[in-house]
Design a protein around this motif. Structure first.
Motif, PDB file in Angstrom:
ATOM      1  N   ARG A  11     -74.023 -20.935 -83.972  1.00 43.13           N
ATOM      2  CA  ARG A  11     -74.154 -19.602 -84.575  1.00 43.13           C
ATOM      3  C   ARG A  11     -73.987 -18.518 -83.503  1.00 43.13           C
ATOM      4  O   ARG A  11     -73.319 -17.505 -83.725  1.00 43.13           O
ATOM      5  N   LEU A  12     -74.583 -18.728 -82.335  1.00 44.49           N
ATOM      6  CA  LEU A  12     -74.406 -17.778 -81.234  1.00 44.49           C
ATOM      7  C   LEU A  12     -72.944 -17.697 -80.803  1.00 44.49           C
ATOM      8  O   LEU A  12     -72.406 -16.609 -80.556  1.00 44.49           O
ATOM      9  N   PHE A  13     -72.298 -18.850 -80.704  1.00 43.37           N
ATOM     10  CA  PHE A  13     -70.890 -18.911 -80.324  1.00 43.37           C
ATOM     11  C   PHE A  13     -70.027 -18.177 -81.356  1.00 43.37           C
ATOM     12  O   PHE A  13     -69.161 -17.371 -81.004  1.00 43.37           O
ATOM     13  N   PHE A  14     -70.275 -18.443 -82.638  1.00 46.48           N
ATOM     14  CA  PHE A  14     -69.484 -17.865 -83.720  1.00 46.48           C
ATOM     15  C   PHE A  14     -69.606 -16.341 -83.724  1.00 46.48           C
ATOM     16  O   PHE A  14     -68.598 -15.626 -83.834  1.00 46.48           O
ATOM     17  N   LEU A  15     -70.825 -15.819 -83.615  1.00 44.42           N
ATOM     18  CA  LEU A  15     -71.022 -14.371 -83.646  1.00 44.42           C
ATOM     19  C   LEU A  15     -70.364 -13.691 -82.445  1.00 44.42           C
ATOM     20  O   LEU A  15     -69.789 -12.601 -82.575  1.00 44.42           O
ATOM     21  N   GLY A  16     -70.423 -14.340 -81.285  1.00 45.80           N
ATOM     22  CA  GLY A  16     -69.739 -13.790 -80.123  1.00 45.80           C
ATOM     23  C   GLY A  16     -68.238 -13.732 -80.316  1.00 45.80           C
ATOM     24  O   GLY A  16     -67.578 -12.747 -79.943  1.00 45.80           O
ATOM     25  N   GLN A  17     -67.681 -14.770 -80.937  1.00 47.69           N
ATOM     26  CA  GLN A  17     -66.245 -14.806 -81.169  1.00 47.69           C
ATOM     27  C   GLN A  17     -65.803 -13.780 -82.206  1.00 47.69           C
ATOM     28  O   GLN A  17     -64.664 -13.305 -82.171  1.00 47.69           O
ATOM     29  N   VAL A  18     -66.676 -13.433 -83.156  1.00 45.90           N
ATOM     30  CA  VAL A  18     -66.341 -12.387 -84.135  1.00 45.90           C
ATOM     31  C   VAL A  18     -65.959 -11.108 -83.413  1.00 45.90           C
ATOM     32  O   VAL A  18     -64.914 -10.491 -83.689  1.00 45.90           O
ATOM     33  N   VAL A  19     -66.800 -10.691 -82.468  1.00 51.54           N
ATOM     34  CA  VAL A  19     -66.551  -9.453 -81.729  1.00 51.54           C
ATOM     35  C   VAL A  19     -65.344  -9.606 -80.812  1.00 51.54           C
ATOM     36  O   VAL A  19     -64.451  -8.743 -80.766  1.00 51.54           O
ATOM     37  N   SER A  20     -65.294 -10.718 -80.074  1.00 50.18           N
ATOM     38  CA  SER A  20     -64.228 -10.919 -79.097  1.00 50.18           C
ATOM     39  C   SER A  20     -62.856 -11.031 -79.756  1.00 50.18           C
ATOM     40  O   SER A  20     -61.862 -10.498 -79.240  1.00 50.18           O
ATOM     41  N   ASN A  21     -62.771 -11.716 -80.890  1.00 49.64           N
ATOM     42  CA  ASN A  21     -61.478 -11.870 -81.567  1.00 49.64           C
ATOM     43  C   ASN A  21     -60.932 -10.533 -82.053  1.00 49.64           C
ATOM     44  O   ASN A  21     -59.717 -10.288 -82.002  1.00 49.64           O
ATOM     45  N   ILE A  22     -61.815  -9.665 -82.548  1.00 50.36           N
ATOM     46  CA  ILE A  22     -61.359  -8.325 -82.955  1.00 50.36           C
ATOM     47  C   ILE A  22     -60.779  -7.588 -81.751  1.00 50.36           C
ATOM     48  O   ILE A  22     -59.710  -6.970 -81.824  1.00 50.36           O
ATOM     49  N   GLY A  23     -61.475  -7.667 -80.614  1.00 48.00           N
ATOM     50  CA  GLY A  23     -60.970  -7.034 -79.402  1.00 48.00           C
ATOM     51  C   GLY A  23     -59.637  -7.614 -78.946  1.00 48.00           C
ATOM     52  O   GLY A  23     -58.750  -6.887 -78.497  1.00 48.00           O
ATOM     53  N   ALA A  85     -62.590  -8.852 -67.673  1.00 54.33           N
ATOM     54  CA  ALA A  85     -62.273  -8.032 -66.502  1.00 54.33           C
ATOM     55  C   ALA A  85     -60.831  -7.534 -66.546  1.00 54.33           C
ATOM     56  O   ALA A  85     -60.534  -6.404 -66.157  1.00 54.33           O
ATOM     57  N   THR A  86     -59.925  -8.385 -67.050  1.00 54.45           N
ATOM     58  CA  THR A  86     -58.525  -7.982 -67.159  1.00 54.45           C
ATOM     59  C   THR A  86     -58.365  -6.817 -68.132  1.00 54.45           C
ATOM     60  O   THR A  86     -57.630  -5.858 -67.865  1.00 54.45           O
ATOM     61  N   GLY A  87     -59.068  -6.893 -69.275  1.00 62.26           N
ATOM     62  CA  GLY A  87     -59.000  -5.802 -70.239  1.00 62.26           C
ATOM     63  C   GLY A  87     -59.548  -4.503 -69.669  1.00 62.26           C
ATOM     64  O   GLY A  87     -58.954  -3.422 -69.875  1.00 62.26           O
ATOM     65  N   ILE A  88     -60.655  -4.579 -68.934  1.00 58.60           N
ATOM     66  CA  ILE A  88     -61.244  -3.374 -68.350  1.00 58.60           C
ATOM     67  C   ILE A  88     -60.327  -2.783 -67.277  1.00 58.60           C
ATOM     68  O   ILE A  88     -60.150  -1.557 -67.185  1.00 58.60           O
ATOM     69  N   ALA A  89     -59.713  -3.637 -66.458  1.00 60.32           N
ATOM     70  CA  ALA A  89     -58.793  -3.147 -65.423  1.00 60.32           C
ATOM     71  C   ALA A  89     -57.613  -2.414 -66.049  1.00 60.32           C
ATOM     72  O   ALA A  89     -57.197  -1.342 -65.581  1.00 60.32           O
ATOM     73  N   LEU A  90     -57.059  -2.977 -67.116  1.00 58.68           N
ATOM     74  CA  LEU A  90     -55.932  -2.337 -67.796  1.00 58.68           C
ATOM     75  C   LEU A  90     -56.375  -1.021 -68.434  1.00 58.68           C
ATOM     76  O   LEU A  90     -55.604  -0.041 -68.462  1.00 58.68           O
ATOM     77  N   ALA A  91     -57.616  -0.981 -68.943  1.00 64.75           N
ATOM     78  CA  ALA A  91     -58.136   0.253 -69.529  1.00 64.75           C
ATOM     79  C   ALA A  91     -58.243   1.356 -68.474  1.00 64.75           C
ATOM     80  O   ALA A  91     -57.851   2.512 -68.713  1.00 64.75           O
ATOM     81  N   VAL A  92     -58.766   1.008 -67.294  1.00 64.53           N
ATOM     82  CA  VAL A  92     -58.921   1.997 -66.229  1.00 64.53           C
ATOM     83  C   VAL A  92     -57.565   2.545 -65.800  1.00 64.53           C
ATOM     84  O   VAL A  92     -57.382   3.769 -65.642  1.00 64.53           O
ATOM     85  N   GLY A 174     -62.097  -5.323 -73.408  1.00 59.39           N
ATOM     86  CA  GLY A 174     -62.802  -5.785 -72.210  1.00 59.39           C
ATOM     87  C   GLY A 174     -64.300  -5.904 -72.439  1.00 59.39           C
ATOM     88  O   GLY A 174     -64.921  -6.916 -72.073  1.00 59.39           O
ATOM     89  N   LEU A 175     -64.886  -4.898 -73.092  1.00 59.07           N
ATOM     90  CA  LEU A 175     -66.324  -4.921 -73.352  1.00 59.07           C
ATOM     91  C   LEU A 175     -66.703  -5.921 -74.444  1.00 59.07           C
ATOM     92  O   LEU A 175     -67.849  -6.386 -74.485  1.00 59.07           O
ATOM     93  N   SER A 176     -65.751  -6.251 -75.316  1.00 57.14           N
ATOM     94  CA  SER A 176     -66.052  -7.185 -76.410  1.00 57.14           C
ATOM     95  C   SER A 176     -66.404  -8.575 -75.889  1.00 57.14           C
ATOM     96  O   SER A 176     -67.059  -9.351 -76.599  1.00 57.14           O
ATOM     97  N   PHE A 177     -65.993  -8.909 -74.674  1.00 59.35           N
ATOM     98  CA  PHE A 177     -66.306 -10.228 -74.119  1.00 59.35           C
ATOM     99  C   PHE A 177     -67.774 -10.353 -73.726  1.00 59.35           C
ATOM    100  O   PHE A 177     -68.242 -11.456 -73.443  1.00 59.35           O
ATOM    101  N   ILE A 178     -68.502  -9.237 -73.713  1.00 58.38           N
ATOM    102  CA  ILE A 178     -69.938  -9.320 -73.455  1.00 58.38           C
ATOM    103  C   ILE A 178     -70.613 -10.156 -74.536  1.00 58.38           C
ATOM    104  O   ILE A 178     -71.553 -10.918 -74.252  1.00 58.38           O
ATOM    105  N   ALA A 179     -70.145 -10.034 -75.787  1.00 53.43           N
ATOM    106  CA  ALA A 179     -70.777 -10.744 -76.904  1.00 53.43           C
ATOM    107  C   ALA A 179     -70.721 -12.263 -76.729  1.00 53.43           C
ATOM    108  O   ALA A 179     -71.765 -12.934 -76.802  1.00 53.43           O
TER     109      ALA A 179
END
Length: 424
Positions: A11-23, A85-92, A174-179
């Motif tokens: 359940r923890l894995f699934f909820l984290g992937q919900v956010v990350s997949n959207i990102g 980190a790659t997403g955040i670097a590209l954002a900056v 980049g921040l979505s990977f926190i989930a």
């Protein structure tokens, strides 16, 4: 349908992937749009996509060897952090106005390198979270998760790019990977199913290939997935050409085709979750239906009929994907699962870069209707061939009859059919 969500770790894995997949879907849209705006070249967009898939084609099998050696949760903590980190670097770079197209190329290649380990690790880690009884359901829900994000992510990315720019879409990804990272940290190690890791040694890549080659239920499933993904899943080529060249309807219809296919894919993933078991006959029948529907869509006379066919095509395509994935995992020794899933994902993901130029050539030479019909025919023929090979290997015969007033088609052992014939 959602039984595996009762497992806390999953359940923890699934909820984290919900956010990350959207990102992830947001970054895909933003990345293509940024490259197009920087270069004005569709070829440059294609180069970006190719760079993201190239590491899996080159190093995918070696990634599987690493996954079998490493603790999968620790490997995922590293790969998910790297992609964030790659997403955040590209954002900056984008938000400060310093971004160049080579930065995007480098970021795409870096994500591809992380995927070499991340993909087989995520696929094989599912069995350690839920165990064999819930594996089919969990694999199906992962696919449903991804398809749901496919509906939401591009829409949110479109609004964000139009309103505030591509850099903020990269930042969200980049921040979505926190989930998922938080989910992995909060998991209880004692509730994971223990899997013996492969020791470091020579010849482990060849050992994995020999293992697959000696298991007909693995090798033929992967062969079928290879044909379907290479020749049947070239929808970016087909759908854009149907929208523009056949129906002369523009980008709105192209978006409609993709949305309906995503809805069908989501339905297919949820139905697979409800079935609970992965059977090879479901894989073969699903692939035949997928190819046949593509051939029907190729001759559809109107835009709306073609659009309506996208939903069942997406549903049967997802049935093939989920059933093959869970069947391969359940048929594989846990110590080999990383290598086998790396081979599976390399064939599945590598099909598009190989098949897209072939589909494009057929479309340019003979028209998009011929291209879609050819792709469907190859997928259906491969499914029938693989079904017959598996039936021969398993000493099975086709049994056709009636059960409670409905036609009943199945493969049964040869001796059972002979006993039924003798009794009749």
């Amino acid at each position: 349908m959602f039984s595996s969500l009762k497992v806390r770790n999953y359940r923890l894995f699934f909820l984290g992937q919900v956010v990350s997949n959207i990102g992830t879907w947001m970054q895909r849209i933003a990345q293509d749009w940024l490259v197009l705006s920087l270069t004005g070249s569709a070829t440059a967009v294609g180069v970006t996509t190719a760079l993201q898939f190239l590491p899996m084609l080159l190093f995918g099998l070696y990634g599987g060897v690493l996954v079998d050696r490493l603790p999968k949760r620790r490997a995922l903590l590293f790969t998910q952090s790297a992609m964030g980190a790659t997403g955040i670097a590209l954002a900056v770079l984008t938000l400060t106005g310093q971004v160049h197209v080579w930065h995007v190329y480098l970021a795409a290649f870096a994500v591809g390198l992380a995927t070499v380990v991340d993909n087989p690790a995520r696929q094989s880690f599912v069995s350690e979270m839920v165990g064999p009884d819930q594996l089919q359901n969990a694999v199906s829900l992962n696919s449903a998760n991804f398809q749901s994000a496919r509906l939401v992510g591009p829409a949110v990315a479109g609004v964000m790019i139009t309103g505030v720019g591509t850099g903020w879409a990269f930042l969200f990804n980049g921040l979505s990977f926190i989930a998922p990272l938080v989910g992995l940290v909060l998991m209880r190690s004692r509730e994971l199913y223990v899997v013996e890791r492969a020791p470091r040694g020579k010849g482990q890549l060849r050992e994995g290939l020999r293992y697959v080659a000696g298991r007909p239920e693995l090798i033929w499933t992967i062969v079928l997935v290879g044909f379907v993904s290479t020749f049947g899943f070239n929808f970016p080529v087909y759908l854009s050409a149907f929208a523009d060249d056949v129906f002369h309807a523009g980008a709105g219809s192209y978006s409609l085709f993709n949305t309906l296919m995503a809805v069908g894919s989501l339905a297919g993933a949820l139905l697979a979750a409800r079935r609970g078991t992965a059977r090879l006959r479901v894989l073969v029948v699903g692939a035949v239906a997928f190819g046949a529907l593509e051939m029907v869509a190729a001759i559809a006379p109107s835009l709306w009929l073609f659009a309506l066919l996208m939903a069942p095509i997406g549903m049967f395509g997802m049935t093939v994907n989920v059933t093959a994935n869970s069947s391969v995992q359940m048929s594989t020794d846990p110590a080999m699962r990383g290598r086998v899933m790396a081979l599976y994902m390399m064939i599945f993901m590598g099909g598009a870069p190989v098949g897209a130029p072939i589909a494009g050539w057929i479309t340019d030479a003979y028209g998009v209707r011929a291209g879609l019909a050819a792709g469907g025919a190859i997928a259906a023929l491969a499914a029938v061939t693989v079904g017959l090979v598996l039936a021969k290997v398993g000493n099975l015969r086709l049994s056709v009859g009636w059960n409670r007033g409905h036609p009943h088609v199945r493969f049964v052992p040869r001796e059972v059919q002979e006993q039924l014939a003798a009794a009749a």
